[in-house]
Design a protein around this motif. Structure first.
Motif, PDB file in Angstrom:
ATOM      1  N   GLU A  61       0.812  -1.220   0.000  1.00  0.00           N
ATOM      2  CA  GLU A  61       0.000   0.000   0.000  1.00  0.00           C
ATOM      3  C   GLU A  61       0.845   1.270   0.000  1.00  0.00           C
ATOM      4  OE1 GLU A  61      -2.355  -0.625   3.426  1.00  0.00           O
ATOM      5  OE2 GLU A  61      -3.826  -1.889   2.393  1.00  0.00           O
ATOM      6  N   THR A  62       2.176   1.120  -0.120  1.00  0.00           N
ATOM      7  CA  THR A  62       3.058   2.291  -0.060  1.00  0.00           C
ATOM      8  C   THR A  62       2.649   3.326  -1.111  1.00  0.00           C
ATOM      9  OG1 THR A  62       4.870   0.909   0.676  1.00  0.00           O
ATOM     10  CG2 THR A  62       5.463   3.043  -0.268  1.00  0.00           C
ATOM     11  N   LYS A  63       2.562   4.575  -0.677  1.00  0.00           N
ATOM     12  CA  LYS A  63       2.132   5.645  -1.592  1.00  0.00           C
ATOM     13  C   LYS A  63       2.979   6.884  -1.390  1.00  0.00           C
ATOM     14  CE  LYS A  63      -2.240   6.921  -3.561  1.00  0.00           C
ATOM     15  NZ  LYS A  63      -2.017   6.207  -4.806  1.00  0.00           N
ATOM     16  N   ASP A  64       3.456   7.472  -2.490  1.00  0.00           N
ATOM     17  CA  ASP A  64       4.197   8.730  -2.460  1.00  0.00           C
ATOM     18  C   ASP A  64       5.308   8.738  -1.418  1.00  0.00           C
ATOM     19  OD1 ASP A  64       2.628   9.708  -4.502  1.00  0.00           O
ATOM     20  OD2 ASP A  64       1.090  10.399  -3.104  1.00  0.00           O
ATOM     21  N   LEU A  65       6.025   7.655  -1.318  1.00  0.00           N
ATOM     22  CA  LEU A  65       7.136   7.580  -0.378  1.00  0.00           C
ATOM     23  C   LEU A  65       8.341   8.265  -1.015  1.00  0.00           C
ATOM     24  CD1 LEU A  65       8.404   6.432   2.228  1.00  0.00           C
ATOM     25  CD2 LEU A  65       8.946   4.378   0.932  1.00  0.00           C
ATOM     26  N   SER A  66       8.886   9.238  -0.304  1.00  0.00           N
ATOM     27  CA  SER A  66       9.976  10.004  -0.877  1.00  0.00           C
ATOM     28  C   SER A  66      11.313   9.481  -0.370  1.00  0.00           C
ATOM     29  CB  SER A  66       9.798  11.469  -0.514  1.00  0.00           C
ATOM     30  OG  SER A  66      10.809  12.206  -1.125  1.00  0.00           O
ATOM     31  N   LEU A  67      12.121   8.949  -1.282  1.00  0.00           N
ATOM     32  CA  LEU A  67      13.418   8.393  -0.905  1.00  0.00           C
ATOM     33  C   LEU A  67      14.506   9.006  -1.784  1.00  0.00           C
ATOM     34  CD1 LEU A  67      12.380   4.647  -0.551  1.00  0.00           C
ATOM     35  CD2 LEU A  67      12.786   6.253   1.301  1.00  0.00           C
ATOM     36  N   ILE A  68      15.743   8.553  -1.589  1.00  0.00           N
ATOM     37  CA  ILE A  68      16.868   9.121  -2.342  1.00  0.00           C
ATOM     38  C   ILE A  68      16.723   8.881  -3.843  1.00  0.00           C
ATOM     39  CG2 ILE A  68      19.371   9.024  -2.639  1.00  0.00           C
ATOM     40  CD1 ILE A  68      18.429  10.196   0.008  1.00  0.00           C
ATOM     41  N   THR A  69      16.324   7.657  -4.211  1.00  0.00           N
ATOM     42  CA  THR A  69      16.271   7.330  -5.634  1.00  0.00           C
ATOM     43  C   THR A  69      14.943   7.735  -6.261  1.00  0.00           C
ATOM     44  OG1 THR A  69      15.527   5.102  -5.106  1.00  0.00           O
ATOM     45  CG2 THR A  69      17.881   5.404  -5.435  1.00  0.00           C
ATOM     46  N   GLY A  70      14.193   8.595  -5.594  1.00  0.00           N
ATOM     47  CA  GLY A  70      12.963   9.103  -6.198  1.00  0.00           C
ATOM     48  C   GLY A  70      11.746   8.857  -5.323  1.00  0.00           C
ATOM     49  N   THR A  71      10.667   9.541  -5.673  1.00  0.00           N
ATOM     50  CA  THR A  71       9.414   9.374  -4.949  1.00  0.00           C
ATOM     51  C   THR A  71       8.597   8.335  -5.683  1.00  0.00           C
ATOM     52  OG1 THR A  71       9.510  11.675  -4.326  1.00  0.00           O
ATOM     53  CG2 THR A  71       7.368  10.605  -4.142  1.00  0.00           C
ATOM     54  N   PHE A  72       8.049   7.373  -4.948  1.00  0.00           N
ATOM     55  CA  PHE A  72       7.290   6.342  -5.658  1.00  0.00           C
ATOM     56  C   PHE A  72       6.082   5.827  -4.905  1.00  0.00           C
ATOM     57  CE2 PHE A  72      10.479   3.740  -3.380  1.00  0.00           C
ATOM     58  CZ  PHE A  72       9.683   2.759  -2.825  1.00  0.00           C
ATOM     59  N   SER A  73       5.159   5.269  -5.689  1.00  0.00           N
ATOM     60  CA  SER A  73       4.040   4.501  -5.164  1.00  0.00           C
ATOM     61  C   SER A  73       4.192   3.102  -5.735  1.00  0.00           C
ATOM     62  CB  SER A  73       2.710   5.097  -5.625  1.00  0.00           C
ATOM     63  OG  SER A  73       2.639   6.444  -5.238  1.00  0.00           O
ATOM     64  N   VAL A  74       3.629   2.107  -5.028  1.00  0.00           N
ATOM     65  CA  VAL A  74       3.772   0.732  -5.496  1.00  0.00           C
ATOM     66  C   VAL A  74       2.538   0.349  -6.307  1.00  0.00           C
ATOM     67  CG1 VAL A  74       3.957  -1.660  -4.741  1.00  0.00           C
ATOM     68  CG2 VAL A  74       5.266   0.110  -3.599  1.00  0.00           C
ATOM     69  N   ASP A  75       2.750  -0.257  -7.489  1.00  0.00           N
ATOM     70  CA  ASP A  75       1.596  -0.662  -8.286  1.00  0.00           C
ATOM     71  C   ASP A  75       1.164  -2.077  -7.916  1.00  0.00           C
ATOM     72  OD1 ASP A  75       3.261  -2.460  -9.534  1.00  0.00           O
ATOM     73  OD2 ASP A  75       3.349  -1.403 -11.445  1.00  0.00           O
TER      74      ASP A  75
END
Lengths: 402, 291
Positions: free
Chosen positions: A361-375
């Motif tokens: 359910e990860t959404k808009d998680l901002s990390l070093i290698t970019g911000t992502f949501s899981v499909d």
């Protein structure tokens, strides 16, 4: 006669001592690679154990140890900041020797003996797939930092490996980015592909690149393959050269790619060469030489020269600890730990099923290698970076969004 | 001019095979032993050359000479420690010992420095010369030159010197040679020294030419050189040279036709065909059975 006897005795002593040395070597290897053995049985509830099943030796050791270093830095930071939900994090590293069977063994050990809460899966796709079943059976959420093949999370029949996730984007995306870059930035029309025939990673990249470049109106004038551990690529490169491509795509790992780039330039192939994250290792520059690497590009997960503030913060922290600039694998290893931390916090427990749900359910998680949501296929949707080699250094070229 | 380029590629590869094959063939010629540790002496030569260039800042030629000298010594030690006592044992015992020595060398190197590869520093300036549309690097010309000089030197030693005469005599009939006052032990050691020195030279050349070296690098070139030696006629020195060059060119042609994944297979198919059709090889004599 006496002299002969002493010589004989000396020789047998020499042989015996070399044998003993060999045996000791085997023992001490065991000792260092399985450094986690001692603490395995002591189960305490105020520690969260994260297993790391990594390539610490063998042909792709550079990837695994980089991920390990990145993860170590993240764990250190998290513990200094009070841990996850007040619990300290313990990283349990196991060496899978860059080997499928060893990767499975290491996963079994982490799951059954160390009883870890979550696992960092191996760096290369083949090795991750070898651990997927163990993760699913034992309900241990497993995240690979750099396993980019699509079939890491999705099986051939379309089912999803429930407990397997990744921090990186997938191969088809890298292939598409490379193809678009070749067409729009470099104006490539006649391209050649020279892929590692032995790895799922390279074959997947070659397939998606080919599809996209043909969709862009380009022609594939030569499609060749090599086998890992080759050293002489000249005859195939000569063949590629006579097809006269204006762009060559070489998906593969740095050990061979370094030699391919060097030999291609020696044979007078001046066209731009491009690869993917498999090129990313200091060894590549040593093997190919800085000059041959000019006019080559890679798609990658991040660049340490990206002006972004959080990235520069990470780069400084990393340089302070390891006194070298972090590469993409360092960054991915680091991010993987934070990805897990985020999920464990949201799950509110160390129960495998709860963490698995939170990861998905990860959404808009901002990390070093970019911000992502899981499909829905457990793949993060995130941006890729294109880097150019200039005199042996990777220079930030552009960032491509999905 | 693709084919000219391919020929150049093939000859460069073949001359490395030929240098290694010479050691195989000389040792076989004199004590009828396939020295499987030979490929690992080649690997040691590459590493000695690497340390000489990278750590002690030596040039190509001093590194080449140091590697040849140390490999000659290593070859003699291997012979004295492992093979000498088996001289009257069955052939299979010696063969298995050779495989054991090979594994011992590989794993000793891995123990001391790990299995990760090393990149050879650039010692020879590398310019491409264009002849009839084929790009020939100055490195490959240099390497071919060194190979040819070493081979001429070897021919000179074998045919014009006393030790060469002794080697040919021992190879012909060790017992008769001993009766004639030839020191058979020393002659065999000399053969190992010369063969291993050539393998050491091949190691340095391989490193300079192909850049990447690792502790298991000797396995495949060792086997290929063995094929080359058999192809040329094992025991025959010109045979090893021709066999190496032919094998290099054949492998290159197979890749050039677009079957690069079949290249290694081609080498071993040649081995099988030669063993079936003409076991004595291109230059081999029909062996007479001793009664």
């Amino acid at each position: 006669m006496a002299e002969k006897k002493t010589l004989k005795r000396f020789a047998s002593l020499f042989l015996a001592s070399t044998l003993i040395a060999g045996a000791l070597a085997a023992c001490s290897n065991e000792g260092t690679t399985k450094e986690s053995g001692g603490s395995s049985s002591s189960e305490s509830s105020d520690v969260i154990k994260i297993g790391a099943n990594l390539e610490l030796s063998g042909p792709v050791a550079s990837y695994g140890s980089s991920i390990g270093d990145g993860a170590e830095l993240a764990v250190e930071e998290i513990n200094a900041a009070g841990g996850i939900d007040g619990k300290q994090v313990e990283l349990v590293k196991v060496d899978n020797k860059s080997d499928n069977a060893e990767a499975t063994n290491a996963a079994i050990k982490l799951a059954t003996q160390d009883k870890v809460t979550a696992m960092i899966a191996p760096a290369t796709s083949g090795n991750v797939i070898a651990t997927a079943q163990i993760a699913n059976q034992n309900k241990i959420p497993t995240v690979t930092a750099s396993g980019t093949a699509p079939n890491v999370t999705e099986n051939a029949d379309g089912t999803i490996n429930d407990y397997v996730f990744r921090t990186c984007f997938i191969d088809p995306f890298q292939g598409v980015v490379a193809a678009n870059f070749a067409t729009s930035e470099l104006g490539a029309k006649n391209v050649a592909i020279y892929a590692d025939n032995a790895s799922d990673y390279a074959k997947g990249l070659a397939a998606s690149f080919k599809e996209q470049i043909e969709a862009n109106g380009g022609t594939v004038v030569a499609e060749e393959a090599y086998v890992a551990d080759d050293t002489d690529f000249k005859s195939t490169l000569t063949r590629i050269k006579s097809a006269n491509p204006d762009f060559v795509f070489i998906p593969g790992y740095y050990e061979e790619v370094g030699l391919i780039v060097k030999q291609a330039r020696e044979l007078g192939i001046e066209a731009p060469l491009m690869g993917a994250d498999g090129w990313d290792s200091p060894t590549l520059v040593e093997l190919a030489g800085a000059e041959a690497l000019n006019n080559t590009f890679i798609t990658n997960h991040y660049s340490s020269q990206d002006p972004d503030e959080t990235i520069q913060g990470f780069v400084d922290a990393f340089e302070a600890k390891f006194s070298e600039a972090p590469n993409a694998f360092h960054a991915l290893g680091y991010d993987t730990v934070y990805y897990l931390k985020d999920a464990i916090e949201r799950a509110g427990s160390t129960d495998g099923e709860a963490i698995q749900k939170a990861l998905a359910e990860t959404k808009d998680l901002s990390l070093i290698t970019g911000t992502f949501s899981v499909d829905e296929k457990h793949n993060p949707v995130k941006s890729a970076t294109v880097l150019e080699y200039v005199d042996g250094n990777q220079e930030f070229n552009s960032k491509v969004n999905p | 001019m693709e084919w000219l380029q391919q020929l150049v590629n093939g000859i460069s590869l073949g001359s490395i095979y030929a240098l290694i094959a010479l050691g195989y063939t000389m040792v076989y010629g004199i004590i009828k032993l396939i020295n499987f540790a030979h490929g690992d002496v080649f690997m040691l030569g590459a590493f000695i050359g690497f340390y000489a260039i990278a750590r002690w800042d030596l040039g190509f030629f001093p590194a080449l000479i140091i590697a040849m000298l140390l490999c000659a010594i290593i070859g003699v030690i291997i012979e004295r420690v492992a093979y000498k006592r088996l001289r009257n044992a069955t052939r299979i015992a010696a063969l298995i010992t050779a495989i054991g020595v090979s594994l011992l060398i590989e794993n000793t190197v891995i123990y001391f420095r790990g299995a990760s590869p090393e990149a050879y520093p650039e010692v020879l300036s590398n310019k491409s010369i264009s002849i009839f549309g084929a790009n020939i690097s100055s490195q490959s010309i240099m390497i071919l030159g060194v190979t040819i000089v070493l081979m001429i030197l070897l021919q000179f030693i074998v045919h014009k010197t006393k030790i060469g005469k002794a080697m040919r005599a021992v190879s012909h009939d060790p017992d008769a040679a001993r009766l004639m006052g030839i020191n058979v032990d020393n002659t065999i050691s000399a053969t190992f020294a010369i063969g291993s020195a050539l393998a050491g030279a091949a190691g340095v050349i391989f490193g300079v030419y192909y850049t990447r070296i690792d502790p298991l690098m000797g396995v495949l070139p060792g086997l290929k050189a063995f094929v080359a030696a058999v192809l040329g006629g094992i025991g025959s020195i010109p045979g090893a040279m021709v066999g190496g060059l032919v094998l290099g060119v054949v492998e290159t042609v197979v890749s050039a036709l677009g079957y690069s994944l079949w290249r290694d297979a081609a080498a071993f198919v040649i081995l099988i065909l030669i063993l079936i059709l003409k076991p004595s090889g291109i230059f081999g004599k029909n062996t007479r059975e001793k009664v």
